[in-house]
Design an enzyme around this catalytic site. Structure first.
Site, PDB file in Angstrom:
ATOM      1  N   ILE A 198     -52.335 -25.835 -95.810  1.00 12.50           N
ATOM      2  CA  ILE A 198     -51.436 -24.796 -95.312  1.00 12.50           C
ATOM      3  C   ILE A 198     -52.005 -23.411 -95.571  1.00 12.50           C
ATOM      4  CG2 ILE A 198     -50.004 -24.538 -97.396  1.00 12.50           C
ATOM      5  CD1 ILE A 198     -48.685 -24.691 -93.793  1.00 12.50           C
ATOM      6  N   SER A 207     -57.889 -21.415-107.053  1.00 15.00           N
ATOM      7  CA  SER A 207     -57.735 -22.874-107.024  1.00 15.00           C
ATOM      8  C   SER A 207     -58.733 -23.491-107.995  1.00 15.00           C
ATOM      9  CB  SER A 207     -57.975 -23.441-105.629  1.00 15.00           C
ATOM     10  OG  SER A 207     -57.989 -24.858-105.665  1.00 15.00           O
ATOM     11  N   LYS A 250     -42.499 -22.818 -98.764  1.00 16.16           N
ATOM     12  CA  LYS A 250     -41.313 -23.671 -98.827  1.00 16.16           C
ATOM     13  C   LYS A 250     -41.678 -25.046 -99.396  1.00 16.16           C
ATOM     14  CE  LYS A 250     -42.295 -26.695 -95.500  1.00 16.16           C
ATOM     15  NZ  LYS A 250     -42.257 -28.154 -95.615  1.00 16.16           N
ATOM     16  N   ASP A 269     -39.678 -32.820 -97.146  1.00 16.20           N
ATOM     17  CA  ASP A 269     -40.653 -31.729 -97.035  1.00 16.20           C
ATOM     18  C   ASP A 269     -40.681 -31.198 -95.600  1.00 16.20           C
ATOM     19  OD1 ASP A 269     -43.053 -30.201 -98.323  1.00 16.20           O
ATOM     20  OD2 ASP A 269     -43.806 -31.000 -96.429  1.00 16.20           O
TER      21      ASP A 269
END
Length: 308
Positions: A14, A36, A91, A169
């Site tokens: 994403i 990351s 989200k 999800d």
């Protein structure tokens, strides 16, 4: 006004598919860093292994976009807010409602903006659907959100763990649209959650809601869909049928069908910039409340194991 220096934390699909292009296309932001422990970042942009390292060593940032799984988002958001850094939450905004409330309170105390980014609310058909429905009488709503988890979430084990939401999800995207466009609040009456015997989260759900005027709202979620995928909300009203399809990108009204360009994440970042500029937050939890209610009230059925 100088661009907001933003770091993207969590460099999964994403982040690469949506966040990085949206930031690159918005002059309100400049990509200051990526974070990351598992990814190498992008060429020409500083990359760090942890948010703690970024905040300790730099480069300086004004905001972070948290694109990690929801189970770890609270600690990351708290770390950023302690420094007065603005926070964009992918989200769902957290793994629990209580932690999201705590983040909202902390952001208010430190004077930072926090944004629960329900991307599907920025799909092209959603705003005109909301406007059209505002003065309509709703007879019935049907939500069908069926997709193939192997296509959209390959190898993502976290999504099956507690807090990962399973089929909710994607399903929470539909709820984020419905809570935004329907003129009255709605709540759960009954439901069934189907959980694979080797997983902790549901793979399918059938839910029956109603709004405060008694209009029925049905929801069919399934992660086992093959072939064509379905992301549709059909609303029958006293003035005819309103249908949002392709996740809100296509709107069909009695007067005809409208197709528009996908600008969801561009809209999200424009909204985040406005919140930062005006010193406000936007952290609506109504879609997450409905998911929590499904876990509270729906029956649970065990179904066959799921394997990638």
């Amino acid at each position: 006004m100088d661009p907001v220096r933003i770091a993207v934390v969590g460099m999964g699909k994403i982040a690469r598919d949506q966040h990085l292009p949206a930031i690159a296309g918005d002059t309100n932001f400049s990509l200051a860093a990526t974070v990351s422990p598992h990814d190498q970042g992008v060429k020409g942009v500083p990359h760090l292994k942890s948010l703690d390292q970024l905040l300790a060593e730099g480069p300086a940032v004004d905001a972070v976009a948290l694109c990690t799984p929801p189970q770890v988002r609270y600690d990351l958001a708290t770390t950023a807010l302690k420094r007065g850094v603005h926070v964009f939450l992918e989200k769902p905004p957290g793994a629990t409602l209580a932690e999201v409330d705590a983040l909202e309170a902390r952001a208010k105390r430190v004077g930072a903006s926090i944004f629960a980014a329900w991307h599907s609310r920025f799909a092209a058909g959603v705003a005109p659907a909301r406007a059209w429905l505002a003065d309509r009488h709703i007879h019935k709503v049907e939500i069908v959100w069926r997709e193939d988890v192997r296509v959209w979430h390959p190898g993502q084990a976290w999504i099956w763990e507690p807090g990962g939401l399973g089929v909710f999800d994607p399903g929470i995207n539909a709820l984020s649209i419905a809570t935004h466009i329907l003129p009255r609040p709605f709540f759960l009456r009954s439901g069934v959650l189907e959980r694979p015997e080797n997983r902790s989260a549901p793979i399918a759900a059938r839910l029956e809601f109603c709004d405060t005027a008694g209009a029925p709202i049905s929801m069919d979620l399934d992660w086992r869909q093959t072939g064509p995928q379905s992301w549709d909300i059909t609303i029958e009203t006293d003035a005819g049928t309103c249908k949002l399809s392709r996740g809100g990108a296509v709107l069909t009204l009695p007067s005809g069908t409208e197709h528009s360009e996908d600008r969801e994440y561009a809209g999200l970042y424009a909204r985040f910039a406005t919140l930062i500029r005006t010193g406000r937050s936007d952290i609506d939890t109504s879609p997450l409340k409905l998911v929590a209610d499904a876990y509270l009230r729906a029956r649970r059925d065990i179904v066959e194991p799921f394997h990638e």
